[in-house]
Design a protein around this motif. Sequence first.
Motif: not given
Length: 660
Positions: A457-469, A624-628
């Motif tokens: 789950w750790l690598t998936l969490l990192i991937a999700v966070a970076l994909f969002t960025i 809004t959170w993505r705008k911030r």
Amino acid sequence: MSEQANNEQPAVGGTEPTEDGGTASQTSLAGPAAGKAAGATLLLGALGVVYGDIGTSPLYALKTVFTLDRGLDPGSRDVFGVISLVFWSITLIVSIKYVIFILRADNHGEGGVMALAALARQALRNAGGRRAAGVLALGALGAALFYGDSVITPAISVLSAVEGLEVTSPQLAVVVLPVSAAILTVLFAGQRWGTGRVGNIFGPIMLLWFACLGVAGAAEVFRRPSILGGLSPTYAVLFVVDHPIIAFVAMGAVVLAITGAEALYADMGHFGRAPIRRAWFAIVFPALTLNYLGQGALILRAPDSRANPFFLLMPEWARLPMVVLATVATVIASQAVISGAFSVSREAMRLGFLPHLRIRQTSQREYGQIYLPGVNWSLFAAVLVVVFAFGSSTKLAAAYGVAVTGTFLITTTLVLVVARALWRWSARRVVLFGVVFGSIELIFFTANLAKVSHGGWLTLLIAVALFTILMTWRRGAALVTPRRTEREGPLPDFIDTLHAADIPRVPGTAVFPHPNKDTTPLALRANVAHNHVRHERIVLITGRTANVPHIPWDQRLTLDDLGDPNDGIIHITAVFGFQDPTDFPEVLRRAATHPLASGIDLDEVSYFVSRITLRCTPHPGLATWRKRLFIGLAHNAASQAEFLHLPEEKTIVLSAEIPV
């Protein structure tokens, strides 16, 4: 009228952030690193940087297979089945897919999933915007997964080597974590010197490493030559047929033998295609094959050796020296994914998925050899957290594989698009490639899904966070760019307004960095609107970067009077080699000798920089959170004035507010 002080090459290829934060086409003036690939120096450098990751897989791959899968019988035909799975996984995925086929897909010499996505977008340029956008999003997901892999690889590689101390003396177990942390600190601190110097240092060490792998494996194979039967695909097939459940679980660990394949592709820009291929087939592949065969033979001879077959394969006198060599080799293994992360980050910037980050060119010759301080230290922090959170390579191995197998599938999907549209493969050939490699990688991916609950789950969490960025920056830029363009307005119209209004002129020269000559710099508009004057001379400068180290000054500048040679307004296009400093004051000094720039007093120059202040609004388009998040990313982008070498005492920053 435009007057060229050079024979400027046409802009081709992708786009990359320019000095003003906009984008400009990248000029390709000569072949990339692959053009110098015949040299032994590049081959040795490639050996030292590119193959560290996959080259250290024997440290933990087979150990993990027999640790995770308790149903395996280390004294039976199961060993032949596992060895056959490992060998044919390396042969099909690494040798054939990546080294032979994927390395063909270079984007101006650069490799990696983002470069492949750019090629796929180019292939779909006539197929509609939605499909092209989908391909880029897939590339962004692959990049995010690669970043997740880049966090795990340095941690598991260094830990697995330092844990060899426990084989020589169990009392040394307490020093494994602090020693690992110290080694990683030195590794990341040394990145500023560049992959070229690192490769020159690491290359001979990796040559020694692969020699030791081959010799140690060959010695055990000589003792039990029957293990050579493991090279036959028959054993892999029989193993899967006889023990489908056990084989499926084993596949989740067998993937550890091929985890460096994506880093191999991402590092192509650092050394070129030819040295990577030669090093693989001449040195790396034979050494890995012999070592895995030797470990298999050892497990058949002494089943208890499955606890750590790599170090137990060595004579007792050689184990401590091998721990030292393995530690150095795993530092090098970490280098492969770190260098790959730098390359993927630059490709993400070119494609508009990241803001402009500070990039330092570390080679006088190779465009792909770069250093990104922000990426380097962010990765270092994440790796240290992982090392202390998991504490051992065995626990990390249980979490390893989900991200890298996901990247494999994405790479296969993208290369099918490129093969069909750009390489003109027949439909039959595309389907065959997709079925063979896609099915194998899908099995690997499915087998590794079981690891999600054990740390995957750790690598998936990192991937999700970076994909969002990545997706947030691209979407935010897509919203802001047309609003900024609208605020800027056409440059010809603004110049006509200046002429008609007969605005007073003040002595001196005003220089405005700007990504193009079609729109008006916001700083120019603000200066005229608030001060109600214009400078005697107005100079707009646009910078671009080419894929060659240096461009002579007599070939670098293009000056344009923008239609009126008498109004004191000119535009300069400056094309820099990737080793040339983006020094706009020097551009102005060189241009001052040109007839269009006559009258510029270099002692009376002011630089006006446009700074965009983003304001979060209820406008639709982003949550809004993505705008911030987008505003935060923009706020932390690299300093434009610093990047352009603008003198602080002569630089005026004028802000303009853009709603998001």
